[in-house]
Design a protein around this motif. Structure first.
Motif, PDB file in Angstrom:
ATOM      1  N   ALA A 121     -17.721  -5.270   6.702  1.00  0.00           N
ATOM      2  CA  ALA A 121     -18.027  -3.915   7.176  1.00  0.00           C
ATOM      3  C   ALA A 121     -18.782  -3.932   8.496  1.00  0.00           C
ATOM      4  O   ALA A 121     -18.636  -3.003   9.312  1.00  0.00           O
ATOM      5  N   THR A 122     -19.581  -4.953   8.731  1.00  0.00           N
ATOM      6  CA  THR A 122     -20.354  -5.024   9.980  1.00  0.00           C
ATOM      7  C   THR A 122     -19.677  -5.895  11.033  1.00  0.00           C
ATOM      8  O   THR A 122     -20.121  -5.921  12.182  1.00  0.00           O
ATOM      9  N   HIS A 123     -18.593  -6.582  10.653  1.00  0.00           N
ATOM     10  CA  HIS A 123     -17.800  -7.377  11.605  1.00  0.00           C
ATOM     11  C   HIS A 123     -16.316  -7.190  11.294  1.00  0.00           C
ATOM     12  O   HIS A 123     -15.625  -8.143  10.907  1.00  0.00           O
ATOM     13  N   PRO A 124     -15.811  -5.953  11.456  1.00  0.00           N
ATOM     14  CA  PRO A 124     -14.403  -5.702  11.133  1.00  0.00           C
ATOM     15  C   PRO A 124     -13.477  -6.456  12.092  1.00  0.00           C
ATOM     16  O   PRO A 124     -13.837  -6.730  13.235  1.00  0.00           O
ATOM     17  N   ALA A 125     -12.295  -6.768  11.597  1.00  0.00           N
ATOM     18  CA  ALA A 125     -11.312  -7.466  12.426  1.00  0.00           C
ATOM     19  C   ALA A 125     -10.731  -6.528  13.468  1.00  0.00           C
ATOM     20  O   ALA A 125     -10.528  -5.332  13.221  1.00  0.00           O
ATOM     21  N   ASP A 126     -10.472  -7.076  14.643  1.00  0.00           N
ATOM     22  CA  ASP A 126      -9.781  -6.309  15.684  1.00  0.00           C
ATOM     23  C   ASP A 126      -8.324  -6.104  15.280  1.00  0.00           C
ATOM     24  O   ASP A 126      -7.778  -6.828  14.449  1.00  0.00           O
ATOM     25  N   GLY A 127      -7.691  -5.134  15.913  1.00  0.00           N
ATOM     26  CA  GLY A 127      -6.288  -4.870  15.645  1.00  0.00           C
ATOM     27  C   GLY A 127      -5.954  -3.429  15.928  1.00  0.00           C
ATOM     28  O   GLY A 127      -6.785  -2.670  16.460  1.00  0.00           O
ATOM     29  N   ASP A 128      -4.733  -3.038  15.560  1.00  0.00           N
ATOM     30  CA  ASP A 128      -4.314  -1.656  15.801  1.00  0.00           C
ATOM     31  C   ASP A 128      -3.767  -0.997  14.538  1.00  0.00           C
ATOM     32  O   ASP A 128      -3.234   0.109  14.602  1.00  0.00           O
ATOM     33  N   ALA A 129      -3.882  -1.664  13.404  1.00  0.00           N
ATOM     34  CA  ALA A 129      -3.396  -1.079  12.155  1.00  0.00           C
ATOM     35  C   ALA A 129      -4.274   0.097  11.745  1.00  0.00           C
ATOM     36  O   ALA A 129      -5.496   0.047  11.854  1.00  0.00           O
ATOM     37  N   LEU A 130      -3.616   1.164  11.272  1.00  0.00           N
ATOM     38  CA  LEU A 130      -4.322   2.354  10.792  1.00  0.00           C
ATOM     39  C   LEU A 130      -3.999   2.660   9.329  1.00  0.00           C
ATOM     40  O   LEU A 130      -4.562   3.605   8.760  1.00  0.00           O
ATOM     41  N   TYR A 131      -3.100   1.884   8.766  1.00  0.00           N
ATOM     42  CA  TYR A 131      -2.656   2.136   7.393  1.00  0.00           C
ATOM     43  C   TYR A 131      -2.492   0.797   6.672  1.00  0.00           C
ATOM     44  O   TYR A 131      -2.272  -0.238   7.290  1.00  0.00           O
ATOM     45  N   PHE A 132      -2.549   0.848   5.361  1.00  0.00           N
ATOM     46  CA  PHE A 132      -2.201  -0.319   4.552  1.00  0.00           C
ATOM     47  C   PHE A 132      -1.783   0.150   3.165  1.00  0.00           C
ATOM     48  O   PHE A 132      -2.191   1.218   2.699  1.00  0.00           O
ATOM     49  N   VAL A 133      -0.942  -0.647   2.527  1.00  0.00           N
ATOM     50  CA  VAL A 133      -0.501  -0.365   1.164  1.00  0.00           C
ATOM     51  C   VAL A 133      -0.283  -1.702   0.466  1.00  0.00           C
ATOM     52  O   VAL A 133       0.024  -2.713   1.117  1.00  0.00           O
ATOM     53  N   ALA A 134      -0.438  -1.717  -0.829  1.00  0.00           N
ATOM     54  CA  ALA A 134      -0.281  -2.952  -1.594  1.00  0.00           C
ATOM     55  C   ALA A 134       1.142  -3.483  -1.475  1.00  0.00           C
ATOM     56  O   ALA A 134       2.119  -2.710  -1.431  1.00  0.00           O
ATOM     57  N   VAL A 135       1.259  -4.807  -1.422  1.00  0.00           N
ATOM     58  CA  VAL A 135       2.581  -5.425  -1.425  1.00  0.00           C
ATOM     59  C   VAL A 135       3.264  -5.152  -2.763  1.00  0.00           C
ATOM     60  O   VAL A 135       4.465  -4.873  -2.817  1.00  0.00           O
ATOM     61  N   GLY A 136       2.492  -5.261  -3.845  1.00  0.00           N
ATOM     62  CA  GLY A 136       3.048  -4.974  -5.164  1.00  0.00           C
ATOM     63  C   GLY A 136       3.690  -6.154  -5.842  1.00  0.00           C
ATOM     64  O   GLY A 136       4.453  -5.987  -6.803  1.00  0.00           O
ATOM     65  N   ASP A 137       3.375  -7.362  -5.359  1.00  0.00           N
ATOM     66  CA  ASP A 137       3.966  -8.556  -5.960  1.00  0.00           C
ATOM     67  C   ASP A 137       2.990  -9.304  -6.865  1.00  0.00           C
ATOM     68  O   ASP A 137       3.241 -10.435  -7.270  1.00  0.00           O
ATOM     69  N   GLY A 138       1.859  -8.676  -7.157  1.00  0.00           N
ATOM     70  CA  GLY A 138       0.863  -9.309  -8.006  1.00  0.00           C
ATOM     71  C   GLY A 138      -0.144 -10.164  -7.271  1.00  0.00           C
ATOM     72  O   GLY A 138      -1.085 -10.680  -7.880  1.00  0.00           O
ATOM     73  N   SER A 139       0.019 -10.316  -5.964  1.00  0.00           N
ATOM     74  CA  SER A 139      -0.889 -11.154  -5.179  1.00  0.00           C
ATOM     75  C   SER A 139      -2.172 -10.438  -4.801  1.00  0.00           C
ATOM     76  O   SER A 139      -3.154 -11.079  -4.419  1.00  0.00           O
ATOM     77  N   GLY A 140      -2.148  -9.116  -4.894  1.00  0.00           N
ATOM     78  CA  GLY A 140      -3.302  -8.327  -4.460  1.00  0.00           C
ATOM     79  C   GLY A 140      -3.355  -8.106  -2.961  1.00  0.00           C
ATOM     80  O   GLY A 140      -4.286  -7.478  -2.453  1.00  0.00           O
ATOM     81  N   ARG A 141      -2.351  -8.592  -2.247  1.00  0.00           N
ATOM     82  CA  ARG A 141      -2.341  -8.465  -0.789  1.00  0.00           C
ATOM     83  C   ARG A 141      -1.752  -7.121  -0.373  1.00  0.00           C
ATOM     84  O   ARG A 141      -1.176  -6.382  -1.183  1.00  0.00           O
ATOM     85  N   HIS A 142      -1.891  -6.813   0.933  1.00  0.00           N
ATOM     86  CA  HIS A 142      -1.452  -5.527   1.475  1.00  0.00           C
ATOM     87  C   HIS A 142      -0.561  -5.724   2.698  1.00  0.00           C
ATOM     88  O   HIS A 142      -0.620  -6.754   3.374  1.00  0.00           O
ATOM     89  N   VAL A 143       0.232  -4.695   2.963  1.00  0.00           N
ATOM     90  CA  VAL A 143       1.010  -4.603   4.197  1.00  0.00           C
ATOM     91  C   VAL A 143       0.272  -3.650   5.125  1.00  0.00           C
ATOM     92  O   VAL A 143      -0.067  -2.525   4.732  1.00  0.00           O
ATOM     93  N   PHE A 144       0.002  -4.093   6.357  1.00  0.00           N
ATOM     94  CA  PHE A 144      -0.731  -3.282   7.334  1.00  0.00           C
ATOM     95  C   PHE A 144       0.242  -2.709   8.354  1.00  0.00           C
ATOM     96  O   PHE A 144       1.158  -3.407   8.821  1.00  0.00           O
ATOM     97  N   SER A 145       0.029  -1.449   8.700  1.00  0.00           N
ATOM     98  CA  SER A 145       0.947  -0.759   9.607  1.00  0.00           C
ATOM     99  C   SER A 145       0.191  -0.054  10.717  1.00  0.00           C
ATOM    100  O   SER A 145      -0.933   0.430  10.511  1.00  0.00           O
ATOM    101  N   ARG A 146       0.860   0.036  11.893  1.00  0.00           N
ATOM    102  CA  ARG A 146       0.235   0.703  13.040  1.00  0.00           C
ATOM    103  C   ARG A 146       0.537   2.188  13.073  1.00  0.00           C
ATOM    104  O   ARG A 146      -0.251   2.975  13.594  1.00  0.00           O
ATOM    105  N   SER A 147       1.715   2.576  12.557  1.00  0.00           N
ATOM    106  CA  SER A 147       2.131   3.975  12.650  1.00  0.00           C
ATOM    107  C   SER A 147       2.433   4.524  11.264  1.00  0.00           C
ATOM    108  O   SER A 147       2.643   3.762  10.298  1.00  0.00           O
ATOM    109  N   LEU A 148       2.516   5.851  11.190  1.00  0.00           N
ATOM    110  CA  LEU A 148       2.812   6.491   9.914  1.00  0.00           C
ATOM    111  C   LEU A 148       4.220   6.151   9.457  1.00  0.00           C
ATOM    112  O   LEU A 148       4.458   5.979   8.259  1.00  0.00           O
ATOM    113  N   ASP A 149       5.165   6.063  10.406  1.00  0.00           N
ATOM    114  CA  ASP A 149       6.537   5.707  10.031  1.00  0.00           C
ATOM    115  C   ASP A 149       6.584   4.309   9.401  1.00  0.00           C
ATOM    116  O   ASP A 149       7.238   4.107   8.374  1.00  0.00           O
TER     117      ASP A 149
END
Length: 350
Positions: free
Chosen positions: A295-323
């Motif tokens: 929270a005090t050292h967030p990663a740089d980038g341009d992603a504004l969205y994320f959603v779970a991959v859904g494969d049981g790994s607990g990981r997420h897909v990060f996206s830059r745009s709403l589309d």
């Protein structure tokens, strides 16, 4: 001559007897005590004498041996008059020498209690209430009374106790543990805030704690925490709503049944980040040090969205745009439907 021989024989016999007794004493000192049960311990009350301690051991079924040997051994080990109160472990193989040395040095039995990352205050209080042998002083206190008892009246308890493993001894209370966990969080939060990255849209350490609690609830994947924090920081900077499900769930409290419905997302509460801008009014969980760091050292980038991959790994897909995000959500829902179909009874394998 007969008198001399008699005296000499008497001396030899006496020495032999003393030697035999010394050997018995030495064997006593370093022979494991018999009769120790599983998970046994010895509670020494303040002011207990050695004879009183031996009576306690006997009452527990332990074969203590000659009291005189205990007195001699206490003097030899320097434990005489220095036996400290507390609870002492009695593992199999405990010898009189080891036990006296432990009581002399105050090596009391230390038990462990772990605050789990992501617990909320209800989880923490429920876990504490189940700990046997811990004095339960907080029972019956509401959260306001609890924080007053801890010396922080008027402060919300959520997020204020650092997830770690804490040692405690018999005689400690739940308030003792909470004081230590509060002090640990206070120190960890101050350190993280002091070393924070520049330009964060956070006005105080308390806001960093709120953000860290959201990050903690959003992912259990260590390397994703800074990326998740980066998404929320950029949304705050852009004036976007955070739109994070864990805050909505927290706002529902005990009304949450495990299924977050669409109506829940549009029903306004102080914690609904779909209907309200900015951070919620308090943390929503107990964040660990890694979440505070993210929270005090967030990663740089341009992603504004994320959603779970859904494969049981607990990981997420990060996206830059709403589309991009909508496409990732569609892929997630498709994977979820396939998993449900595969798990349904009578489904033919493909």
């Amino acid at each position: 001559m007969s008198l001399r021989r008699g005296l000499l024989l008497l001396v030899v016999l006496l020495l032999a007897l003393l030697g035999w007794q010394w050997q018995r004493y030495q064997r006593f000192a370093d022979t494991p005590l018999a009769g120790i049960g599983a998970d046994a311990s010895l509670v020494v009350a303040r002011g207990d004498s050695l004879p009183a301690i031996l009576r306690t051991l006997r009452a527990q079924g332990v074969a203590v041996g000659p009291p005189l040997y205990w007195q001699l051994l206490a003097r030899q080990t320097g434990a005489a008059g220095r036996l400290q109160a507390g609870e002492y472990a009695l593992p199999p193989g405990t010898t009189p020498r080891a036990l006296l040395s432990a009581m002399r040095d105050g090596k009391v039995l230390r038990r462990m209690f772990t605050i789990v990352e992501g617990w909320n205050i209800r989880d923490l209080r429920a876990a504490l209430a189940k700990v046997p042998l811990l004095r339960h002083e907080a029972a019956g206190m509401d959260d306001a009374a609890l924080m007053a008892a801890l010396g922080h009246p008027g402060q919300h308890p959520e997020g204020r106790f650092l997830p770690e493993t804490y040692a405690w001894v018999r005689g400690d209370s739940d308030l003792d543990l909470l004081r230590r966990a509060y002090a640990a969080m206070d120190k960890a939060l101050a350190a993280a805030w002091q070393a924070r990255a520049p330009g964060l849209p956070l006005r105080s350490a308390d806001e960093a704690l709120v953000l860290a609690s959201i990050v903690e609830k959003e992912t259990g994947v260590a390397d994703e925490r800074p990326r998740i924090a980066g998404v929320f920081v950029r949304r705050l900077q852009a004036g976007m709503r955070l739109q994070t499900d864990p805050t909505v769930i927290y706002g529902l409290g005990e009304r949450y049944t495990g299924n977050l419905r669409r109506v829940d997302l549009v029903t306004d509460t102080p914690y609904n980040t779909y209907t309200r801008e900015g951070l919620p009014p308090t943390p929503i969980a107990m964040p660990g040090k890694a979440a505070l760091q993210a929270a005090t050292h967030p990663a740089d980038g341009d992603a504004l969205y994320f959603v779970a991959v859904g494969d049981g790994s607990g990981r997420h897909v990060f996206s830059r745009s709403l589309d991009e995000h909508n496409a990732a959500v569609g892929a997630y829902l498709q994977r979820l439907r396939a998993q449900r179909q595969a798990a349904a009874p009578g489904t033919a394998p493909r």
